[in-house]
Scaffold this active site. Structure first.
Site, PDB file in Angstrom:
ATOM      1  N   LYS A 169       0.716  -1.430   0.101  1.00  0.00           N
ATOM      2  CA  LYS A 169       0.023  -0.273  -0.033  1.00  0.00           C
ATOM      3  C   LYS A 169       1.120   1.176  -0.042  1.00  0.00           C
ATOM      4  O   LYS A 169       1.740   1.584   0.736  1.00  0.00           O
ATOM      5  CB  LYS A 169      -0.877   0.398   1.384  1.00  0.00           C
ATOM      6  CG  LYS A 169      -2.114   0.749   1.300  1.00  0.00           C
ATOM      7  CD  LYS A 169      -2.490   1.331   2.040  1.00  0.00           C
ATOM      8  CE  LYS A 169      -1.733   2.344   2.622  1.00  0.00           C
ATOM      9  NZ  LYS A 169      -1.762   4.013   1.788  1.00  0.00           N
ATOM     10  N   GLU A 244       9.552   0.922  11.021  1.00  0.00           N
ATOM     11  CA  GLU A 244      10.648   1.735  10.671  1.00  0.00           C
ATOM     12  C   GLU A 244      10.210   2.744  11.086  1.00  0.00           C
ATOM     13  O   GLU A 244       9.158   3.405   9.994  1.00  0.00           O
ATOM     14  CB  GLU A 244      11.297   1.580   9.612  1.00  0.00           C
ATOM     15  CG  GLU A 244      12.063   0.576   8.728  1.00  0.00           C
ATOM     16  CD  GLU A 244      13.396  -0.128   9.312  1.00  0.00           C
ATOM     17  OE1 GLU A 244      13.674   1.174  10.037  1.00  0.00           O
ATOM     18  OE2 GLU A 244      13.734  -0.959   8.846  1.00  0.00           O
ATOM     19  N   CYS A 278      13.762  10.158   7.201  1.00  0.00           N
ATOM     20  CA  CYS A 278      13.871   9.316   8.423  1.00  0.00           C
ATOM     21  C   CYS A 278      14.919   9.986   9.347  1.00  0.00           C
ATOM     22  O   CYS A 278      14.951  10.138  10.356  1.00  0.00           O
ATOM     23  CB  CYS A 278      13.338   8.573   8.510  1.00  0.00           C
ATOM     24  SG  CYS A 278      14.489   7.222   7.407  1.00  0.00           S
ATOM     25  N   GLU A 380      10.187  15.129  16.282  1.00  0.00           N
ATOM     26  CA  GLU A 380      10.418  14.923  14.921  1.00  0.00           C
ATOM     27  C   GLU A 380      10.221  15.755  14.357  1.00  0.00           C
ATOM     28  O   GLU A 380       9.340  16.121  13.774  1.00  0.00           O
ATOM     29  CB  GLU A 380      10.499  13.345  13.840  1.00  0.00           C
ATOM     30  CG  GLU A 380      11.118  12.997  12.509  1.00  0.00           C
ATOM     31  CD  GLU A 380      10.652  12.259  12.068  1.00  0.00           C
ATOM     32  OE1 GLU A 380       9.473  11.294  12.179  1.00  0.00           O
ATOM     33  OE2 GLU A 380      11.332  11.572  10.706  1.00  0.00           O
TER      34      GLU A 380
END
Ligand code: NAD
Length: 476
Positions: A169, A244, A278, A380
């Site tokens: 997906k 992840e 990331c 983040e």
């Protein structure tokens, strides 16, 4: 563009569509079906039916198909890179690197097909054991929008090589290049049903995939909050999981570093892909002895960055991927002022000018005077904003680097082996780079500690994560 289910183009059962827009211009690029629970069920059924014959092939035969697919991705790399820039926004140079990187990943997995896995255990008179690795069955892969092509390679390569079938997906804003590459895998000889792609939202298509009882493993890449949700849903069926998730990578620069190289590293580390990576450098710790000169060079580089439409070859930084993403970054910068948690040293606003009005552009931004507990350091920041902190010594840099709930990557810039040893042994992260940041070739295991996730992608570790151990006990 339509979805791929059982080797055929498919629309959504309920007839819905999602429009994919170019983040540089807000113009439509294409549309994809808004797949839901029934479409996921159809894809899982196809993957389940394809599993037996695919798992029975030799690894070498499966690898040959991946190798052919790598060639096809290279053949079409120009068109794929352009499509990726149009749906994602990144400069065409970065899209080209990403598409070629995906070909390299597929080729890498093809190259290790057939290398020994498993072991033999001798039990003397009691017998002998052959410990083998067998595929899991139908797996689910959920992809984010920041590096959709590389991350597709990271999941498709090892999952298929190990003999599993997949339902993938893509993210709703970047499904097009993923669909094109799935088509190339079919062209390379992948049997129908081995790889299925269902487009749709995370809440409907994504959750239906995670919850489907016949899916044995979910490999998810995305943010931490979604990762927690995926883990809870997958836990109900005891599915295998690779997560992840987000990161807030520190970069530590010591006085003995090659200054020019380190400035380049910080710039690329934070502003590549408009900061939407990331493992981007999200906290820069500069030793006080070199901080002044380093910031002079970095600020000049940031201020002269050519921001623009990624299709223009001279562009160094493209738009953010969506209006929501741009607004999030604008809010982060606004909050710095509201909470008095730093001083904007460069950037700090959308890009002025008529040609930028409709796009999701934001200037590369440097922030100084950031207090240790500022939100900018604790959360983040998934965009082009870099907080810079001056430290008196390595011990302080390491302590501050570890003051984070994440643990994906970290880098130290130095020529001193003793410094490398200290950082490697004390900083919590899945990967520690020395005089580098961001680089992750397919051979190198990749994944995080703490809230950055669980499991590893790449290399033999990834193949291992798509298999289970099955033992034959031969009693003589
Ligand atoms: P996201 O979690 O919102 O979305 C990622 C994918 O999950 C998309 O395909 C989305 O549709 C799907 N999804 C959303 N909700 C879902 C649900 N409830 N159930 C199942 N699927 C769902 O992530 P994002 O914000 O689009 O991506 C950026 C994040 O990804 C950042 O935090 C970044 O650090 C992280 N990331 C991590 C890595 C890594 O390898 N560690 C790599 C790239 C990006």
């Amino acid at each position: 563009m339509e979805m791929l289910i059982n080797g055929k183009a498919a629309t959504a059962t309920d007839g819905g569509w999602i429009e994919v827009k170019n983040p540089a211009t807000a113009e439509p690029v294409d549309r994809v079906p808004r797949g839901g629970k029934d479409d996921i069920a159809a894809a899982v059924e196809a993957a389940d039916a394809a599993f037996g014959p695919w798992a029975e092939k030799t690894m070498r035969d499966r690898g040959l198909i991946l190798a052919r697919a790598a060639e096809l991705v290279r053949r079409d790399h120009k068109a794929l890179a352009e499509l990726l820039t149009r749906e994602q926004g990144k400069p065409i140079r970065e899209s080209t690197d990403e598409v070629r990187g995906c070909a390299n990943i597929l080729e890498y997995y093809a190259s290790i097909a057939g290398q020994p896995a498993g072991e033999a255990v001798s039990l003397g008179k009691a017998g002998d054991c052959v410990v083998t690795k067998v595929p899991l069955g139908v797996c689910g892969a959920i992809i984010p929008w920041n590096m959709p092509v590389i991350i597709m390679g990271w999941k498709v390569g090892p999952a298929l090589l190990a003999g599993n079938t997949l339902v993938l997906k893509p993210a709703s804003t970047t499904p097009l290049t993923n669909l094109k590459i799935a088509g190339l895998l079919e062209e390379a000889g992948l049997p129908p049903g081995v790889l299925n792609v269902v487009t749709g939202s995370g809440e409907t298509a994504g959750e239906a995939l995670v919850q489907h009882p016949r899916v044995k493993k979910i490999s998810f890449t995305g943010n931490c909050a979604t990762g927690h949700r995926v883990r809870t849903l997958a836990g109900e069926h005891l599915k295998a999981l690779t997560l992840e998730l987000g990161g807030s990578d520190p970069m530590i620069v010591m006085p003995d570093a090659d200054a020019k190289k380190a400035v380049e590293g910080a710039f690329r580390g934070r502003f590549y892909n408009a900061g939407q990576i990331c493992t981007a450098v999200k906290r820069l710790y500069l030793h006080e002895k070199i901080a002044g000169e380093f910031m002079r060079l970095l600020t000049a580089k940031v201020e002269s960055t050519r921001v623009g439409n990624g299709l223009v070859p001279a562009t160094e930084m493209g738009p953010l991927n969506s209006p929501a993403q741009r607004d999030r970054i604008a809010n982060v910068v606004q909050e710095i002022a509201d909470r008095e948690e730093g001083t904007v040293l460069a950037g700090g606003s959308p890009v002025p000018g008529k040609e930028f009005e409709k796009g999701c552009f934001y200037r590369p931004t440097l922030v100084g005077n950031v207090p240790p507990d500022a939100a900018l350091l604790r959360n983040e920041i998934f965009g082009p904003v870099l907080p810079v902190i001056t430290v008196p010594d390595l011990a302080t840099a390491i302590r501050e680097a570890n003051h984070s709930r994440y643990g994906l990557g970290a880098s130290v810039w130095t020529r001193d082996l003793g410094t490398v040893k200290e950082v490697f042994s004390q900083v919590n992260a899945g990967i520690i780079w020395v005089n580098r940041h961001l680089t992750v070739p397919p051979e190198v295991p990749f994944g995080g500690t703490n809230e950055s996730g669980m499991g590893r992608e790449n290399g033999f570790h990834a193949i291992d994560s798509y298999t289970q151990t099955k033992t034959l006990f031969l009693g003589w």
